[in-house]
Design a protein around this motif. Structure first.
Motif, short mmCIF file in Angstrom:
data_model
loop_
_atom_site.label_atom_id
_atom_site.label_comp_id
_atom_site.label_asym_id
_atom_site.label_seq_id
_atom_site.Cartn_x
_atom_site.Cartn_y
_atom_site.Cartn_z
N TYR A 155 -59.65 -59.05 -12.81
CA TYR A 155 -60.23 -57.88 -13.48
C TYR A 155 -60.21 -58.16 -14.97
CZ TYR A 155 -61.21 -52.82 -13.73
OH TYR A 155 -61.78 -51.58 -13.91
N THR A 156 -61.37 -58.08 -15.62
CA THR A 156 -61.49 -58.43 -17.03
C THR A 156 -62.02 -57.26 -17.83
OG1 THR A 156 -61.89 -60.75 -16.44
CG2 THR A 156 -62.47 -60.06 -18.68
N ILE A 157 -61.31 -56.92 -18.91
CA ILE A 157 -61.73 -55.87 -19.84
C ILE A 157 -62.02 -56.51 -21.18
CG2 ILE A 157 -61.13 -53.64 -20.83
CD1 ILE A 157 -58.80 -54.91 -18.25
N SER A 158 -63.19 -56.25 -21.74
CA SER A 158 -63.59 -56.84 -23.01
C SER A 158 -63.97 -55.75 -24.00
CB SER A 158 -64.77 -57.80 -22.82
OG SER A 158 -64.45 -58.82 -21.89
N GLY A 159 -63.61 -55.95 -25.26
CA GLY A 159 -63.92 -54.98 -26.30
C GLY A 159 -62.93 -55.10 -27.44
N PHE A 160 -62.78 -54.02 -28.19
CA PHE A 160 -61.79 -53.94 -29.27
C PHE A 160 -60.63 -53.13 -28.72
CE2 PHE A 160 -60.73 -52.39 -33.77
CZ PHE A 160 -60.16 -53.61 -34.13
N ILE A 161 -59.61 -53.85 -28.24
CA ILE A 161 -58.56 -53.22 -27.42
C ILE A 161 -57.25 -53.20 -28.20
CG2 ILE A 161 -57.38 -53.30 -25.19
CD1 ILE A 161 -59.71 -55.16 -24.25
N ILE A 162 -56.67 -52.00 -28.34
CA ILE A 162 -55.48 -51.86 -29.16
C ILE A 162 -54.21 -51.91 -28.30
CG2 ILE A 162 -56.71 -50.57 -30.93
CD1 ILE A 162 -55.52 -48.01 -29.86
N PRO A 163 -53.07 -52.21 -28.90
CA PRO A 163 -51.82 -52.37 -28.14
C PRO A 163 -51.42 -51.14 -27.33
CG PRO A 163 -51.57 -53.24 -30.36
CD PRO A 163 -52.89 -52.54 -30.32
N GLU A 164 -51.69 -49.95 -27.83
CA GLU A 164 -51.31 -48.75 -27.09
C GLU A 164 -51.93 -48.75 -25.69
OE1 GLU A 164 -50.80 -47.69 -31.41
OE2 GLU A 164 -52.21 -48.85 -30.22
N GLN A 201 -47.03 -54.42 -28.98
CA GLN A 201 -47.38 -53.57 -30.12
C GLN A 201 -47.62 -54.38 -31.39
OE1 GLN A 201 -47.55 -50.34 -29.00
NE2 GLN A 201 -48.75 -49.93 -30.85
N ALA A 202 -47.00 -55.56 -31.48
CA ALA A 202 -47.13 -56.38 -32.68
C ALA A 202 -48.38 -57.24 -32.69
CB ALA A 202 -45.89 -57.27 -32.83
N HIS A 203 -49.09 -57.32 -31.56
CA HIS A 203 -50.32 -58.12 -31.49
C HIS A 203 -51.50 -57.16 -31.62
CE1 HIS A 203 -53.18 -61.13 -29.84
NE2 HIS A 203 -52.32 -61.97 -30.42
N HIS A 204 -51.97 -56.97 -32.85
CA HIS A 204 -52.84 -55.83 -33.16
C HIS A 204 -54.28 -55.95 -32.66
CE1 HIS A 204 -49.57 -54.47 -35.65
NE2 HIS A 204 -49.64 -55.53 -36.43
N TYR A 205 -54.87 -57.15 -32.75
CA TYR A 205 -56.31 -57.26 -32.55
C TYR A 205 -56.63 -58.10 -31.31
CZ TYR A 205 -56.01 -55.65 -37.32
OH TYR A 205 -55.70 -54.93 -38.45
N ASN A 206 -57.15 -57.42 -30.28
CA ASN A 206 -57.38 -58.05 -28.98
C ASN A 206 -58.81 -57.78 -28.51
OD1 ASN A 206 -54.35 -58.53 -28.60
ND2 ASN A 206 -54.45 -56.31 -28.81
N TYR A 207 -59.42 -58.82 -27.95
CA TYR A 207 -60.81 -58.64 -27.50
C TYR A 207 -60.97 -58.74 -25.99
CZ TYR A 207 -61.53 -63.66 -26.60
OH TYR A 207 -61.45 -64.93 -26.10
N GLN A 208 -59.92 -59.20 -25.29
CA GLN A 208 -60.08 -59.34 -23.84
C GLN A 208 -58.73 -59.27 -23.14
OE1 GLN A 208 -61.49 -63.10 -21.56
NE2 GLN A 208 -63.34 -61.90 -21.92
N VAL A 209 -58.71 -58.57 -22.01
CA VAL A 209 -57.53 -58.52 -21.14
C VAL A 209 -57.97 -58.93 -19.74
CG1 VAL A 209 -55.73 -57.06 -20.15
CG2 VAL A 209 -56.51 -56.64 -22.49
N MET A 243 -51.12 -60.77 -16.41
CA MET A 243 -52.01 -60.14 -17.39
C MET A 243 -52.07 -61.02 -18.63
SD MET A 243 -51.87 -56.39 -19.28
CE MET A 243 -50.47 -56.79 -20.34
N THR A 244 -53.26 -61.45 -18.99
CA THR A 244 -53.48 -62.30 -20.16
C THR A 244 -54.27 -61.53 -21.20
OG1 THR A 244 -53.56 -64.23 -18.70
CG2 THR A 244 -54.33 -64.52 -20.96
N VAL A 245 -53.80 -61.56 -22.45
CA VAL A 245 -54.44 -60.83 -23.54
C VAL A 245 -54.87 -61.83 -24.61
CG1 VAL A 245 -54.17 -59.04 -25.29
CG2 VAL A 245 -52.97 -58.83 -23.09
N HIS A 246 -56.16 -61.82 -24.92
CA HIS A 246 -56.72 -62.75 -25.90
C HIS A 246 -56.96 -62.03 -27.23
CE1 HIS A 246 -57.63 -66.12 -23.12
NE2 HIS A 246 -57.73 -65.15 -22.23
N GLY A 247 -56.41 -62.60 -28.30
CA GLY A 247 -56.65 -62.07 -29.63
C GLY A 247 -57.90 -62.68 -30.24
N PHE A 248 -58.44 -62.05 -31.27
CA PHE A 248 -59.62 -62.56 -31.95
C PHE A 248 -59.30 -63.89 -32.64
CE2 PHE A 248 -60.73 -58.16 -31.43
CZ PHE A 248 -62.11 -58.16 -31.30
N ALA A 249 -60.15 -64.88 -32.42
CA ALA A 249 -59.91 -66.20 -33.00
C ALA A 249 -59.96 -66.17 -34.52
CB ALA A 249 -60.95 -67.20 -32.47
#
Length: 361
Positions: free
Chosen positions: A277-286, A32-40, A310-316
């Protein structure tokens, strides 16, 4: 040409181990504390098809918007604050801006607006702020924060009038903004309807699947986070291997005539197959927590796999990494975390950032 090869950029990896059934587990809090994610990215050994529950959740992660050339002071309008900022969780991030060169902004779901600006913009705005933690002897970047949910941040109050004047008249700023809103209940408003005067495009996360055959894979034991046991590789070695898999790098190179090679950490085994399995976009913690819930259910029935990842990438170029911690760009803008979930509900969590970032929690 090779004089700087010995000067490697610093990076931080914070690791912890717990169990999903432990009442004191902090896995949800960290997500929940990692707000801005672009890929899972989800890797499941000995599996040729992503589990239906995981796939179903990934397809319902929610839409997001790209609002073009939005005047930043529009986020200060009382109607917008009352409708979106104070109700539910609103995530806003500047798009196609570089944290080391451009002005960037982020609006956190807590209602805090963070501006990361260069020295000239900071001086023109005339708002109170702090030099970037990663400035040199002479500050070249500044951070300005505005709490939009503050009860006193309303028209007529000194602070509100000052910020509005600075962003609307003194130094107008415009950005392309990524936006998504997670309502807390009740009537749902529409971001698209609110920004009808702007170019506002709707997007959905994209999904891709890759089945990997005959994959050299390290052996993992849930009890051995540091890999001290000769029967398990370390967490650091596992992260390096995972990066090689994501990048489709051969993990069984032989030291022939190549300048550098990479081999799967020892001890290892060979997987007949694995699903990525890769999901890309503007992905929120919820949404990410929902995926995590489905992955923990994966082992309710007998499986060949001992673990899933499961690996979650935040915006650089996000101004923040975890919570409100400052994030800066040095070489790669590392800003990610990884879960390894084991059959017995144990998990490893690795949180990684690059040179110019505060240490993860």
């Amino acid at each position: 040409m090779f004089q700087n090869l010995d000067k490697c950029a610093r990076h931080l990896v914070v690791s912890e181990k717990s169990n999903l059934k432990n009442n004191k587990s902090r896995h949800r809090k960290h997500v929940q504390a990692h707000h801005y994610n672009y890929q899972v990215s989800i890797l499941i050994p000995e599996c040729g098809v992503i589990p239906p529950g995981v796939s179903a959740v990934c397809k319902t992660l929610g839409d997001y918007y790209l609002v073009k050339q939005l005047r930043l002071h529009e986020l200060l309008v009382p109607e917008f604050i009352n409708k979106f900022v104070r109700q539910g969780s609103l995530y806003v991030l500047s798009y196609n801006t570089r944290i080391d060169q451009d002005n960037c902004i982020a609006l956190l779901p807590t209602g805090k607006l963070v501006l990361s600006v260069d020295k000239d913009t900071y001086e023109e705005l005339g708002l109170e702020g702090q030099p970037s933690t990663y400035s040199h002897k002479t500050a070249v970047r500044y951070n300005v924060t505005v709490q939009l949910r503050d009860a006193t941040f309303v028209p007529g109050e000194k602070r509100y009038n000052r910020v509005l004047w600075a962003l609307k008249e003194k130094k107008p700023l415009t950005f392309d903004l990524l936006m998504t809103w997670h309502p807390s209940g009740g009537e749902e408003a529409s971001l698209a309807s609110y920004f009808m005067d702007y170019e506002c495009k709707l997007y959905q996360p994209t999904l891709s699947t890759r089945v990997i055959r005959n994959l050299d894979c390290p052996v993992l034991l849930s009890k051995e986070l540091k890999g001290k046991d000769s029967e398990s590789c370390s967490s650091q070695e596992f992260l390096e291997w995972l990066g090689a898999v994501f990048s489709n790098i051969n993990c069984n190179n032989q030291a022939d005539s190549f300048l550098s090679t990479y081999c799967c950490p020892w001890p290892s085994t060979v997987l007949d197959k694995a699903s990525l399995y890769t999901i890309s976009g503007f992905i929120i913690p919820e949404g990410i927590n929902l995926i995590l819930d489905q992955l923990r259910l994966y082992f309710e029935e007998p499986k060949l796999a001992q673990w899933v990842s499961m690996t979650v990438h935040g915006f650089a170029d996000s101004p923040v990494s975890w919570g409100e911690r400052e994030h800066g760009y040095h070489k790669g803008g590392e800003n990610l975390y990884n879960f390894v979930l084991f059959r017995n509900q144990d998990y490893w969590l690795h949180m990684a950032v690059g040179t110019h970032s505060d240490c993860p929690p």
